[in-house]
Enzyme design. Structure first.
Site, mmCIF file in Angstrom:
data_model
loop_
_atom_site.group_PDB
_atom_site.id
_atom_site.type_symbol
_atom_site.label_atom_id
_atom_site.label_comp_id
_atom_site.label_asym_id
_atom_site.label_seq_id
_atom_site.Cartn_x
_atom_site.Cartn_y
_atom_site.Cartn_z
ATOM 1 C CG ASP A 66 -9.172 -2.208 -2.653
ATOM 2 O OD1 ASP A 66 -9.441 -3.422 -2.795
ATOM 3 O OD2 ASP A 66 -8.194 -1.682 -3.191
ATOM 4 C CG ASN A 132 -1.634 4.404 -9.995
ATOM 5 O OD1 ASN A 132 -1.552 3.476 -9.189
ATOM 6 N ND2 ASN A 132 -2.732 5.132 -10.122
ATOM 7 C CG HIS A 134 -3.195 2.053 -6.724
ATOM 8 N ND1 HIS A 134 -4.174 2.055 -7.689
ATOM 9 C CD2 HIS A 134 -2.852 0.751 -6.594
ATOM 10 C CE1 HIS A 134 -4.410 0.834 -8.092
ATOM 11 N NE2 HIS A 134 -3.620 0.020 -7.441
ATOM 12 C CD GLU A 139 -6.027 5.004 -7.757
ATOM 13 O OE1 GLU A 139 -4.823 5.009 -8.105
ATOM 14 O OE2 GLU A 139 -6.830 4.149 -8.172
#
Ligand code: PGA
Length: 244
Positions: A66, A132, A134, A139
């Site tokens: 990414d 979180n 992800h 996400e």
């Protein structure tokens, strides 16, 4: 799924040795790699691990997982810069490196370019676990079929880019490999270290898969390996060193 738990002081050595064996495979391997604080100590150990095995990574291809959109090429938080300095430039001969062409193409075209590379096949993908839940920049809210695409970055992920990686501006968008392609990799390793990830790792592995925690969808991969250190694994119901 296989969960492997290693003492914190050995964890990076274990993962580095296994990554080195893959990168040094005869004929090379196509490997997609994450960046961030989790894999950084692993990458630092790969040159020595390759040397110990008498192998080199020259025939392999490393694909970036990414990348932020909108950060200048020399921004310290850039994922391509991190992977180059932590791994690629320290390997002799180096593997071919495929960054995500966010400087040269509009974001959607850069995502399409990444997807074409992944579609040609990945022998291994190594991903970390976001605080979180992800994975890559998939996400919360991402579906298991989430494709490679341009994404909006969650506020916590943007804060981490500035506070931990020194981004010169708070990134709001990125390009990420999709969960669909991660599930299509021949091998998939979720690497997790540190006590801060313990709550999320437990939720990802022990609660029903849910788009609130996209990493939980990695459990659909038939041979997912979760390689955790003891602090990250401390809340798991079964903390025996290796369990299926
Ligand atoms: P970290 O990030 O390894 O820097 O904790 C993991 C991730 O956000 O995917």
């Amino acid at each position: 799924m296989r969960v492997e738990v290693h003492p914190a002081e050995h964890w990076a050595d274990v993962v580095a040795a296994e990554l080195a064996a893959t990168l040094g495979r005869p004929g090379g391997a196509r490997v997609c790699l994450a960046t961030g604080s989790t894999p950084a100590p692993v990458y630092r150990r790969v040159p020595a691990a390759l040397a110990a095995l008498g192998l080199d990574a020259g025939a392999s291809i490393v694909v970036l997982l990414d990348e932020y959109v909108g950060l200048p090429p020399d921004d310290p938080a850039r994922c391509d810069a991190q992977l180059r300095s932590q791994l690629i430039e320290r390997l002799h001969p180096p593997p071919a490196f495929v960054p995500i062409p966010v400087d040269d193409l509009p974001p959607a075209a850069a995502a399409a370019a990444l997807d074409r590379v992944a579609a040609a096949g990945l022998d291994l993908a190594i991903v970390g676990l976001g605080l979180n839940g992800h994975v890559g920049m998939n996400e919360p809210g991402s579906a298991p079929s989430a494709p490679t695409r341009v994404v909006e970055i969650a506020p916590i992920t943007s804060r981490v880019a500035v506070e931990r990686y020194g981004a010169t501006a708070a990134p709001t968008a990125g390009v990420t490999l999709g969960i669909d392609r991660l599930l299509g990799a021949a091998e998939l390793w979720l690497v997790v270290s540190g006590a801060a990830k313990a709550d999320m790792l437990r939720a990802v592995l022990e609660q029903p898969p849910d788009s609130a925690r996209p990493a939980s969808f990695l459990r659909r991969h038939p041979r997912l390996r979760v390689i955790a250190d003891e602090p990250a694994a401390r809340l798991l119901a079964d903390r025996s060193p290796t369990r299926a």
